[in-house]
Design a protein around this motif. Structure first.
Motif, short mmCIF file in Angstrom:
data_model
loop_
_atom_site.label_atom_id
_atom_site.label_comp_id
_atom_site.label_asym_id
_atom_site.label_seq_id
_atom_site.Cartn_x
_atom_site.Cartn_y
_atom_site.Cartn_z
N LEU A 1 0.83 -1.21 0.00
CA LEU A 1 0.00 0.00 0.00
C LEU A 1 0.87 1.26 0.00
CD1 LEU A 1 -2.87 -1.02 2.44
CD2 LEU A 1 -3.02 -0.68 -0.02
N PHE A 2 1.91 1.24 0.80
CA PHE A 2 2.82 2.39 0.85
C PHE A 2 3.53 2.58 -0.49
CE2 PHE A 2 7.00 4.28 2.00
CZ PHE A 2 6.52 5.53 2.39
N GLY A 3 4.02 1.49 -1.06
CA GLY A 3 4.69 1.57 -2.37
C GLY A 3 3.77 2.10 -3.44
N LEU A 4 2.51 1.67 -3.42
CA LEU A 4 1.53 2.16 -4.40
C LEU A 4 1.25 3.65 -4.21
CD1 LEU A 4 -0.96 -0.84 -4.56
CD2 LEU A 4 0.57 -0.04 -6.39
N ALA A 5 1.16 4.07 -2.95
CA ALA A 5 0.93 5.49 -2.66
C ALA A 5 2.11 6.34 -3.16
CB ALA A 5 0.72 5.71 -1.16
N MET A 6 3.31 5.86 -2.92
CA MET A 6 4.50 6.59 -3.38
C MET A 6 4.60 6.57 -4.91
SD MET A 6 5.51 7.92 -0.69
CE MET A 6 6.92 8.74 -1.36
N PHE A 7 4.16 5.48 -5.51
CA PHE A 7 4.12 5.40 -6.98
C PHE A 7 3.21 6.50 -7.52
CE2 PHE A 7 2.25 3.40 -10.87
CZ PHE A 7 3.40 3.44 -11.65
N GLY A 8 2.05 6.67 -6.88
CA GLY A 8 1.12 7.73 -7.29
C GLY A 8 1.74 9.10 -7.16
N ALA A 9 2.44 9.35 -6.05
CA ALA A 9 3.09 10.64 -5.85
C ALA A 9 4.18 10.87 -6.91
CB ALA A 9 3.70 10.71 -4.44
N LEU B 1 4.23 9.58 -9.88
CA LEU B 1 3.59 9.79 -11.18
C LEU B 1 3.26 11.27 -11.40
CD1 LEU B 1 1.16 6.76 -11.64
CD2 LEU B 1 3.20 7.31 -12.98
N ILE B 2 2.93 11.96 -10.33
CA ILE B 2 2.67 13.40 -10.44
C ILE B 2 3.95 14.13 -10.87
CG2 ILE B 2 2.06 15.48 -9.13
CD1 ILE B 2 0.19 13.61 -7.46
N MET B 3 5.07 13.75 -10.26
CA MET B 3 6.33 14.37 -10.65
C MET B 3 6.69 14.01 -12.09
SD MET B 3 8.65 14.37 -7.22
CE MET B 3 8.55 12.66 -6.80
N TYR B 4 6.40 12.80 -12.50
CA TYR B 4 6.62 12.39 -13.89
C TYR B 4 5.78 13.23 -14.83
CZ TYR B 4 6.31 9.53 -18.11
OH TYR B 4 6.31 9.10 -19.40
N ARG B 5 4.54 13.46 -14.46
CA ARG B 5 3.61 14.24 -15.29
C ARG B 5 4.13 15.64 -15.56
NH1 ARG B 5 1.39 17.23 -18.08
NH2 ARG B 5 -0.80 17.72 -18.26
N PHE B 6 4.83 16.20 -14.58
CA PHE B 6 5.38 17.56 -14.72
C PHE B 6 6.83 17.56 -15.19
CE2 PHE B 6 1.75 18.27 -11.90
CZ PHE B 6 1.10 19.25 -12.61
N GLY B 7 7.31 16.40 -15.68
CA GLY B 7 8.65 16.32 -16.25
C GLY B 7 9.78 16.40 -15.25
N MET B 8 9.49 16.12 -13.99
CA MET B 8 10.52 16.21 -12.96
C MET B 8 11.37 14.95 -12.86
SD MET B 8 8.12 18.13 -10.19
CE MET B 8 9.34 18.40 -8.94
#
Length: 156
Positions: free
Chosen positions: A64-72, A74-81
């Motif tokens: 669950l923690f790994g999935l939550a961090m994956f989601g976080a 993904l947001i950085m990926y979305r903004f090209g970070m």
């Protein structure tokens, strides 16, 4: 997942995970990519580690923690970070670390990232310019932080 004294399973897991992380570092430094096969191997090894330990509670909570961090991430990926491989490797690292070891891992990750960015800024470490932005491989910093957080209980 890791306690003050590493169990035999934890030492064995680290002995198997470390060479994979070394390969990730080499490939990311040379080619600026993190292979899916490496991340998949790390995920499978986590499942095997939990089965060998019989620790299904850690499996659920870390998943669950790994999935939550994956989601976080993904947001950085979305903004090209960060790149997609970095997102996957970070998610795998947080899966292995769990909530209890995430602070140590995160501090080490930040420290290694600063050191790497400084080295890249002085052209001592690989970096790339792409669309007017400097890109650095995060695989080495993630891998070093992972190994450091894994052996920290032995040092602290």
């Amino acid at each position: 997942m890791l306690s003050k004294i590493l169990s035999l399973h934890e030492i064995q897991a680290l002995a198997v995970v470390t060479p994979i992380l070394v390969l990730v570092v080499i490939d990311d430094l040379r080619n600026f990519r993190i292979r899916n096969q490496a991340v998949l191997a790390l995920l499978v090894l986590f499942g095997a580690f939990c089965i060998a330990n019989g620790d299904f509670d850690a499996f659920k909570s870390n998943l669950l923690f790994g999935l939550a961090m994956f989601g976080a991430c993904l947001i950085m990926y979305r903004f090209g970070m960060m790149g997609g491989g970095d997102v996957k490797l970070l998610a795998a690292a947080f899966l292995w670390m769990g909530v209890e070891n995430a602070p140590t891992f995160s501090v080490l990750l930040g420290a290694f990232a600063i050191v790497y960015a400084t080295g890249a800024g002085f052209h001592l470490l690989p970096s790339r310019f792409d669309n007017g932005r400097v890109k650095v491989p995060y695989g080495p910093t993630i891998s070093l932080a992972w190994i450091g957080a894994s052996i920290a209980p032995l040092i602290i």
